[in-house]
Design an enzyme around this catalytic site. Structure first.
Site, PDB file in Angstrom:
ATOM      1  N   LYS A   4      51.522  24.529  -0.927  1.00 20.44           N
ATOM      2  CA  LYS A   4      51.637  24.616  -2.387  1.00 20.44           C
ATOM      3  C   LYS A   4      51.034  25.931  -2.865  1.00 20.44           C
ATOM      4  O   LYS A   4      50.110  26.448  -2.255  1.00 20.44           O
ATOM      5  CB  LYS A   4      50.829  23.483  -3.028  1.00 20.44           C
ATOM      6  CG  LYS A   4      51.575  22.193  -3.200  1.00 20.44           C
ATOM      7  CD  LYS A   4      50.768  21.345  -4.175  1.00 20.44           C
ATOM      8  CE  LYS A   4      51.127  19.884  -4.149  1.00 20.44           C
ATOM      9  NZ  LYS A   4      50.135  19.087  -4.867  1.00 20.44           N
TER      10      LYS A   4
ATOM     11  N   HIS B 137      35.818  16.356 -13.449  1.00 17.88           N
ATOM     12  CA  HIS B 137      35.383  16.551 -12.062  1.00 17.88           C
ATOM     13  C   HIS B 137      33.866  16.762 -12.013  1.00 17.88           C
ATOM     14  O   HIS B 137      33.171  16.176 -11.176  1.00 17.88           O
ATOM     15  CB  HIS B 137      36.046  17.797 -11.464  1.00 17.88           C
ATOM     16  CG  HIS B 137      37.529  17.710 -11.259  1.00 17.88           C
ATOM     17  ND1 HIS B 137      38.385  18.706 -11.645  1.00 17.88           N
ATOM     18  CD2 HIS B 137      38.318  16.772 -10.682  1.00 17.88           C
ATOM     19  CE1 HIS B 137      39.630  18.388 -11.332  1.00 17.88           C
ATOM     20  NE2 HIS B 137      39.622  17.204 -10.754  1.00 17.88           N
TER      21      HIS B 137
ATOM     22  N   SER C 217      43.675  18.733 -14.472  1.00 16.92           N
ATOM     23  CA  SER C 217      43.773  20.189 -14.302  1.00 16.92           C
ATOM     24  C   SER C 217      45.071  20.713 -14.907  1.00 16.92           C
ATOM     25  O   SER C 217      45.083  21.763 -15.556  1.00 16.92           O
ATOM     26  CB  SER C 217      43.717  20.550 -12.817  1.00 16.92           C
ATOM     27  OG  SER C 217      42.502  20.122 -12.261  1.00 16.92           O
TER      28      SER C 217
ATOM     29  N   ARG D  57      40.799   7.453 -13.394  1.00 20.36           N
ATOM     30  CA  ARG D  57      40.929   7.664 -14.838  1.00 20.36           C
ATOM     31  C   ARG D  57      41.630   6.498 -15.514  1.00 20.36           C
ATOM     32  O   ARG D  57      41.269   6.058 -16.571  1.00 20.36           O
ATOM     33  CB  ARG D  57      41.715   8.958 -15.114  1.00 20.36           C
ATOM     34  CG  ARG D  57      40.911  10.196 -14.893  1.00 20.36           C
ATOM     35  CD  ARG D  57      41.778  11.410 -14.842  1.00 20.36           C
ATOM     36  NE  ARG D  57      42.644  11.392 -13.678  1.00 20.36           N
ATOM     37  CZ  ARG D  57      43.402  12.404 -13.303  1.00 20.36           C
ATOM     38  NH1 ARG D  57      43.427  13.501 -14.000  1.00 20.36           N
ATOM     39  NH2 ARG D  57      44.140  12.311 -12.221  1.00 20.36           N
TER      40      ARG D  57
HETATM   41  P1  ADP Z   1      43.985  15.710  -6.119  1.00 20.25           P
HETATM   42  O1  ADP Z   1      45.013  16.776  -6.007  1.00 20.25           O
HETATM   43  O2  ADP Z   1      43.394  15.291  -4.815  1.00 20.25           O
HETATM   44  O3  ADP Z   1      44.331  14.550  -7.018  1.00 20.25           O
HETATM   45  P2  ADP Z   1      42.276  16.614  -8.220  1.00 20.25           P
HETATM   46  O4  ADP Z   1      41.551  17.914  -8.238  1.00 20.25           O
HETATM   47  O5  ADP Z   1      43.334  16.426  -9.261  1.00 20.25           O
HETATM   48  O6  ADP Z   1      42.787  16.498  -6.770  1.00 20.25           O
HETATM   49  O7  ADP Z   1      41.258  15.417  -8.365  1.00 20.25           O
HETATM   50  C1  ADP Z   1      40.230  15.195  -7.437  1.00 20.25           C
HETATM   51  C2  ADP Z   1      39.533  13.869  -7.743  1.00 20.25           C
HETATM   52  O8  ADP Z   1      38.952  13.935  -9.030  1.00 20.25           O
HETATM   53  C3  ADP Z   1      40.455  12.657  -7.775  1.00 20.25           C
HETATM   54  O9  ADP Z   1      39.752  11.548  -7.270  1.00 20.25           O
HETATM   55  C4  ADP Z   1      40.730  12.443  -9.232  1.00 20.25           C
HETATM   56  O10 ADP Z   1      41.009  11.075  -9.520  1.00 20.25           O
HETATM   57  C5  ADP Z   1      39.398  12.860  -9.817  1.00 20.25           C
HETATM   58  N1  ADP Z   1      39.556  13.307 -11.197  1.00 20.25           N
HETATM   59  C6  ADP Z   1      40.548  14.058 -11.713  1.00 20.25           C
HETATM   60  N2  ADP Z   1      40.381  14.244 -13.033  1.00 20.25           N
HETATM   61  C7  ADP Z   1      39.246  13.574 -13.379  1.00 20.25           C
HETATM   62  C8  ADP Z   1      38.548  13.344 -14.608  1.00 20.25           C
HETATM   63  N3  ADP Z   1      39.022  13.803 -15.764  1.00 20.25           N
HETATM   64  N4  ADP Z   1      37.404  12.629 -14.562  1.00 20.25           N
HETATM   65  C9  ADP Z   1      36.941  12.148 -13.390  1.00 20.25           C
HETATM   66  N5  ADP Z   1      37.578  12.282 -12.216  1.00 20.25           N
HETATM   67  C10 ADP Z   1      38.706  12.996 -12.191  1.00 20.25           C
END
Ligand code: ADP
Length: 159
Positions: A40, A16, A127, A89
């Site tokens: 949630k 992120h 996450s 990803r």
């Molecule tokens: P959501 O619940 O909306 O999927 P996330 O917090 O999991 O929220 O992810 C938010 C954004 O960050 C999404 O666009 C996801 O694809 C991106 N993302 C998640 N993990 C990674 C990573 N390892 N590298 C880059 N982007 C990521």
């Protein structure tokens, strides 16, 4: 240009953070929108997730961290942003992300979604995976920023 980067960030990973950093370089300003999602139960509270992001992005100046609980396009409009940033990803992300992007465009045709491919060395990070590793005492420092690593260790030690 301002771009909205929405997500759950439960918690923020180095993947992120990489997207936020590249977003700042490419677009000028990144508004990180943290989903409160009352339906949630997240591991970390909304306040904690916002604090983790702020603590992990102190080296960045063109960043704002906000919360939202409705539609992403509504959040974008309220914050005067016409661009939504999402990360990709793998192919598995693509189908879901494309569906969301089409849905958002059907709701607000003036709000575009832009995708950045994840850095290869962050592409395995999520996450939920990080939480699994932390739960069993594995090393997480290379997966999450320092403030998040500290919180994860405290959280799973106290469980
Ligand atoms: P959501 O619940 O909306 O999927 P996330 O917090 O999991 O929220 O992810 C938010 C954004 O960050 C999404 O666009 C996801 O694809 C991106 N993302 C998640 N993990 C990674 C990573 N390892 N590298 C880059 N982007 C990521």
């Amino acid at each position: 240009m301002r771009v909205l980067y929405p997500g759950s960030f439960d918690p923020l990973t180095r993947g992120h953070l990489d997207l936020i950093e590249r977003g700042c370089v490419l677009f000028g300003e990144v508004v990180v929108a943290v989903l409160s999602n009352p339906g949630k139960t997240p591991t970390f509270s909304l306040e904690k997730r916002i604090e983790q992001i702020k603590d992990s992005t102190q080296h960045l100046h063109a960043i704002e961290v906000i919360s939202f609980d409705g539609l992403t396009v509504t959040c974008a409009k309220e914050n005067k942003v016409d661009l939504i940033l999402r990360g990709l990803r793998a192919m598995s992300d693509f189908e879901y992300e494309l569906q969301i992007a089409h849905t958002n465009r059907s709701l607000a045709s003036d709000v575009e979604t832009i995708f950045l491919a994840t850095e290869a060395h962050h592409s395995f990070l999520s996450s939920s995976l990080v939480k699994e590793v932390a739960r069993f005492g594995g090393q997480i420092e290379h997966m999450v920023p320092q403030p998040v690593a500290k919180d994860l260790k405290r959280y799973f030690n106290n469980q």
